[in-house]
Design an enzyme around this catalytic site. Structure first.
Site, short mmCIF file in Angstrom:
data_model
loop_
_atom_site.label_atom_id
_atom_site.label_comp_id
_atom_site.label_asym_id
_atom_site.label_seq_id
_atom_site.Cartn_x
_atom_site.Cartn_y
_atom_site.Cartn_z
N GLY A 115 0.75 -1.25 0.00
CA GLY A 115 0.00 0.00 0.00
C GLY A 115 0.78 1.29 0.00
N PRO A 126 5.06 -5.19 -0.04
CA PRO A 126 5.16 -4.00 -0.88
C PRO A 126 5.15 -4.36 -2.37
CG PRO A 126 7.31 -4.56 -0.01
CD PRO A 126 6.34 -5.53 0.61
N GLY A 127 4.49 -3.53 -3.14
CA GLY A 127 4.46 -3.74 -4.58
C GLY A 127 4.87 -2.47 -5.30
N ARG A 128 3.90 -1.57 -5.43
CA ARG A 128 4.11 -0.32 -6.17
C ARG A 128 5.39 0.40 -5.73
NH1 ARG A 128 -0.21 2.62 -8.14
NH2 ARG A 128 -1.53 1.47 -6.70
N ARG A 141 -3.83 2.07 -16.30
CA ARG A 141 -4.09 2.90 -15.12
C ARG A 141 -4.79 4.22 -15.45
NH1 ARG A 141 -0.76 4.80 -12.14
NH2 ARG A 141 -1.84 4.43 -10.19
N TYR A 200 -8.31 4.25 -13.54
CA TYR A 200 -8.45 5.06 -12.32
C TYR A 200 -8.14 6.53 -12.53
CZ TYR A 200 -6.17 0.62 -10.66
OH TYR A 200 -5.71 -0.65 -10.45
N CYS A 212 -9.61 0.80 -29.96
CA CYS A 212 -10.91 1.31 -30.39
C CYS A 212 -11.82 1.56 -29.19
CB CYS A 212 -11.55 0.32 -31.35
SG CYS A 212 -10.48 0.01 -32.75
N GLU A 213 -11.39 2.41 -28.32
CA GLU A 213 -12.17 2.84 -27.16
C GLU A 213 -11.82 4.30 -26.91
OE1 GLU A 213 -14.15 0.83 -25.24
OE2 GLU A 213 -13.54 -1.06 -26.15
N TYR A 219 1.80 -2.18 -11.94
CA TYR A 219 0.47 -2.30 -12.52
C TYR A 219 0.49 -1.84 -13.98
CZ TYR A 219 -0.59 -2.78 -7.57
OH TYR A 219 -0.60 -3.19 -6.26
N1 PLP Z 1 -1.00 -7.25 -0.88
C1 PLP Z 1 -2.27 -7.38 -1.28
C2 PLP Z 1 -3.13 -8.37 -0.59
C3 PLP Z 1 -2.78 -6.58 -2.31
O1 PLP Z 1 -4.05 -6.72 -2.68
C4 PLP Z 1 -1.92 -5.64 -2.93
C5 PLP Z 1 -2.41 -4.77 -4.00
O2 PLP Z 1 -3.54 -4.56 -4.23
C6 PLP Z 1 -0.58 -5.55 -2.51
C7 PLP Z 1 -0.15 -6.37 -1.48
C8 PLP Z 1 0.37 -4.59 -3.12
O3 PLP Z 1 -0.03 -3.30 -2.90
P1 PLP Z 1 0.87 -2.05 -3.27
O4 PLP Z 1 1.26 -2.21 -4.70
O5 PLP Z 1 -0.01 -0.91 -3.04
O6 PLP Z 1 2.05 -2.07 -2.36
#
Ligand code: PLP
Length: 418
Positions: A242, A279-281, A318, A322, A348-349, A377
């Site tokens: 998040g 962590p992802g993003r 994205r 969003y 085509c959108e 993403y």
């Molecule tokens: N963990 C879970 C369960 C998620 O659903 C997500 C993204 O939706 C993440 C981790 C990664 O989130 P972020 O990219 O915001 O760090």
């Protein structure tokens, strides 16, 4: 926003690490996703430093950028992986992840997926409903295994982010509310093939204001104390992902030390806890650029200018999904005047845009543009809509680059079709 020293201009040429992007494009063509390995490592280092005094396992959230070469960068640094499907389990193992560092979330795990994850001997399932728990227990029984689980609890905290990426509220499909959670923990205690080992949450994505974590963690720490008083042992507190990144110049990265404090402080008296972060993003977004070539400039009679490029919502959804903002900058700066344009793709959108009414340096046919902060993403949400090949993916490290997903051919588009 470009992130020095990994992405920057040198004599008007956009660079990634020590390479001119224009030179890479001469070999790979466009559209292309480029990732800076130095940036990936630096983001992880910052998180590790913030949590250096805590017991933490970082599980890279594979959904954000699922190429096994990217996952492998984090695996080599000791990270586990957060997965949400059988396909992601397969990718995580191919990326070299230690199964005992894999956590499995997701609301719709099928029997096949559950069986595969039990066979792989993952660290734990993050369970999202009572029926899922019952299914895991019965599959584990049929395999003569005892399976570790945590329950994904919704602390009912507003993450104050985009509604599509808020996940911990009462109306969201994810997780289990606190009240019901206690009952499900109790029934899990009675299940022979279930080993309760944790609690899990994920309140949303792209949080720049981290105060909701403070609220959520207080709720969770109290909850863990309640569970403890019921003799339900909790070893892992998985707080999900998040942490947001600044997509625009007026925003900044959250204070990571403060983030670590908000997470850990409510658990001061619970020294047995290991935190899991997903962590992802934060790890990949700023490391990535989507490079595209201008195909046409089209003006209409109403004064509107479209810069039409060879990528769009099919490669980076994205903005359409969003209304997300990604800066778009020239690969070679020409110091020309800026024009207000829509940057649009071939799909085509009408929702196929990368930027609307955006001031960008005047571009002409054949120019290369870079969409910034595209490492999360992006490619993992790309599709074959309108039968365009997916972008090539390239990992840049210092003065070298490696193609980590080759350019597709029309034959690839028909793969599996009979
Ligand atoms: N963990 C879970 C369960 C998620 O659903 C997500 C993204 O939706 C993440 C981790 C990664 O989130 P972020 O990219 O915001 O760090």
């Amino acid at each position: 926003m470009i992130l020095e020293p990994y992405i920057y201009y040198k004599e008007n040429q956009l660079m990634m690490e020590e390479l001119k992007i224009e030179d890479i494009m001469k070999e790979t063509g466009t559209p292309a996703y480029l990732y800076s390995k130095g940036s990936l490592l630096n983001q992880l280092k910052q998180l590790k430093e913030a949590f250096q005094n805590s017991n933490v396992l970082f599980c890279y959230s594979l959904k954000v950028c699922h190429n096994i070469n990217i996952a492998n960068v984090f695996v080599n640094e000791g990270c586990g992986i957060d997965i949400v499907s059988g396909g992601e389990l397969y990718r995580a193992l191919k990326a070299g992840a230690d199964p005992k560092k894999i956590v499995y979330s997701g609301v719709a795990k099928t029997s096949k997926e559950i069986k595969e994850a039990i066979e792989a001997d993952i660290l734990m399932f993050n369970v999202e409903s009572e029926q899922e728990l019952m299914r895991i227990n019965s599959i584990a029984a049929s395999m003569n295994k005892k399976v570790s689980i945590s329950l994904r609890i919704n602390p009912g905290v507003d993450a104050k982010t985009h509604p599509y990426i808020t996940t911990g509220m009462k109306e969201n499909k994810f997780g289990i509310d606190c009240e019901m959670g206690l009952e499900i923990y109790k029934s899990a205690m009675q299940m022979e093939n279930i080993n309760i080992c944790g609690i899990d949450l994920h309140i949303g994505s792209q949080l720049l204001d981290i105060t909701p974590y403070g609220e959520a963690m207080k709720v969770v720490a109290d909850y863990v104390r309640t569970l403890k008083s019921m003799n339900i042992p909790i070893k892992y507190v998985d707080i999900g992902g998040g942490i947001g990144i600044p997509y625009t110049a007026d925003k900044s990265t959250p204070d990571l030390l403060e983030y670590a404090r908000l997470i850990t402080e409510p658990f001061k008296d619970l020294s047995e806890i290991t935190f899991i972060l997903e962590p992802g993003r934060f790890l990949t977004a700023q490391a990535g650029l989507l490079i595209t070539e201008v195909q046409y400039i089209k003006d209409n009679s109403y004064g509107k200018r479209f810069v039409i490029v060879d990528t769009g919502m099919h490669h980076l959804i994205r903005p359409s999904l969003y209304q997300a903002y990604h800066e778009i900058i020239p690969v070679i700066k020409k110091e020309k005047q800026k024009n207000k344009v829509d940057v649009v793709g071939p799909i085509c959108e009408s929702s196929d845009f990368l930027a609307k009414d955006r001031l960008i340096e005047e571009a002409k046919q054949g120019d290369l543009l870079a969409v910034t902060d595209a490492g999360a993403y992006g490619m993992s949400m790309a599709s074959h809509y309108n039968s365009h090949e997916l972008p090539v993916e390239v990992l840049v490290s210092k003065d070298a680059y490696k193609i980590i997903k080759k350019r597709e051919t029309y034959v690839d588009l028909l793969q599996g079709e009979l």
